[in-house]
Design an enzyme around this catalytic site. Structure first.
Site, PDB file in Angstrom:
ATOM      1  N   LYS A  53     107.973  16.141  11.140  1.00  0.00           N
ATOM      2  CA  LYS A  53     108.058  14.095  10.349  1.00  0.00           C
ATOM      3  C   LYS A  53     106.702  14.010  10.415  1.00  0.00           C
ATOM      4  CE  LYS A  53     110.093  10.402  12.106  1.00  0.00           C
ATOM      5  NZ  LYS A  53     111.401   9.921  12.560  1.00  0.00           N
ATOM      6  N   TRP A  54     105.567  13.481  10.039  1.00  0.00           N
ATOM      7  CA  TRP A  54     103.720  12.861   9.456  1.00  0.00           C
ATOM      8  C   TRP A  54     104.384  11.509  10.423  1.00  0.00           C
ATOM      9  CZ3 TRP A  54      99.300  15.677   8.522  1.00  0.00           C
ATOM     10  CH2 TRP A  54      98.198  15.019   8.584  1.00  0.00           C
ATOM     11  N   ASP A  55     104.158  10.688  10.974  1.00  0.00           N
ATOM     12  CA  ASP A  55     104.507   9.660  11.610  1.00  0.00           C
ATOM     13  C   ASP A  55     102.753   8.169  11.371  1.00  0.00           C
ATOM     14  OD1 ASP A  55     105.127   6.779  12.194  1.00  0.00           O
ATOM     15  OD2 ASP A  55     106.841   7.662  14.386  1.00  0.00           O
ATOM     16  N   MET A  56     102.743   7.168  10.761  1.00  0.00           N
ATOM     17  CA  MET A  56     101.454   6.736  11.290  1.00  0.00           C
ATOM     18  C   MET A  56     102.490   5.110  11.943  1.00  0.00           C
ATOM     19  SD  MET A  56      98.543   4.559  10.610  1.00  0.00           S
ATOM     20  CE  MET A  56      97.974   4.186   9.491  1.00  0.00           C
ATOM     21  N   ASN A  57     102.491   5.147  13.299  1.00  0.00           N
ATOM     22  CA  ASN A  57     103.055   3.353  13.911  1.00  0.00           C
ATOM     23  C   ASN A  57     102.196   2.721  14.053  1.00  0.00           C
ATOM     24  OD1 ASN A  57     105.783   4.253  14.205  1.00  0.00           O
ATOM     25  ND2 ASN A  57     105.292   5.917  15.132  1.00  0.00           N
ATOM     26  N   ARG A  70      98.637  -0.179  19.843  1.00  0.00           N
ATOM     27  CA  ARG A  70      99.895   1.611  21.067  1.00  0.00           C
ATOM     28  C   ARG A  70      98.698   1.272  21.545  1.00  0.00           C
ATOM     29  NH1 ARG A  70     104.732   3.579  18.211  1.00  0.00           N
ATOM     30  NH2 ARG A  70     103.706   5.032  19.480  1.00  0.00           N
ATOM     31  N   CYS A 104     106.538   9.112   7.855  1.00  0.00           N
ATOM     32  CA  CYS A 104     107.425   7.906   8.277  1.00  0.00           C
ATOM     33  C   CYS A 104     106.145   7.153   8.571  1.00  0.00           C
ATOM     34  CB  CYS A 104     107.691   7.922   9.893  1.00  0.00           C
ATOM     35  SG  CYS A 104     108.750   7.101  10.607  1.00  0.00           S
ATOM     36  N   ASP A 128     113.528   2.966  11.437  1.00  0.00           N
ATOM     37  CA  ASP A 128     113.572   3.140  13.084  1.00  0.00           C
ATOM     38  C   ASP A 128     115.085   2.941  13.388  1.00  0.00           C
ATOM     39  OD1 ASP A 128     111.037   4.490  12.817  1.00  0.00           O
ATOM     40  OD2 ASP A 128     109.758   2.974  13.661  1.00  0.00           O
TER      41      ASP A 128
END
Length: 168
Positions: free
Chosen positions: A96-100, A63, A144, A166
């Site tokens: 919201k703590w994301d780790m994509n 990404r 997330c 998602d």
């Protein structure tokens, strides 16, 4: 990797946007992805060694991002300091703590035993979350990771809510 407000887009800063949101009868929240860093960021330009890179060869981008090495105390301190500053700059009720980005280069030049990498990274993450959210119990923290990829008991110790998909 950079945590500053673009005043061209938000001339009144986050606090102005949060106040306006509150006046409309809603609570204000932010969506972060603090474990990742883009090569086109001030943080990466200043500290490229803070990103996870393999022992040999090129780092694998996901990404257009790399992951920060949470096994390192200075990286954890940077995240805590900068995310905390943002959270304290406005009336923020939700994060919201994301780790994509999936971890592909599990290596730290600062560990003598590479077999400890995943454990030390995870423990570093837990430390960061503890330091950021324990002093801010008024913030609803939601975890997330591309949906529910981090839906585990460890994360539930810090995040009472996990974004499970998602697709919801």
């Amino acid at each position: 990797g950079d945590y500053y407000v673009n005043r061209k887009k938000l001339p009144n800063g986050l606090d102005g946007l949060a106040d306006k949101t509150e006046k409309m009868g809603m609570k204000f929240g932010l969506w972060f992805e603090p474990e990742s860093v883009n090569e086109d960021s001030d943080l990466y330009r200043a500290h490229p060694d803070w990103a996870i890179h393999p022992a040999r060869g090129e780092a694998c981008l996901g990404r257009n991002q790399l992951l920060l090495d949470l096994t390192r105390s200075e990286v954890r301190d940077y995240i805590v300091e900068n995310v905390s500053r943002v959270l304290d700059s406005a009336k923020i009720s939700y994060v919201k703590w994301d780790m994509n980005r999936h971890m592909s280069d599990a290596y730290s030049a600062f560990l003598s035993n590479q077999g400890e990498f995943y454990h030390r990274y995870t423990m570093g993450l837990y430390e960061v979350l503890e330091r950021i959210f324990t002093p801010r119990p008024h913030i609803l923290f939601e975890s997330c990771s591309s949906g529910g990829n981090r839906f585990d008991l460890g994360m539930l110790c810090y995040s009472p809510q996990i974004w499970s998909s998602d697709d919801t």
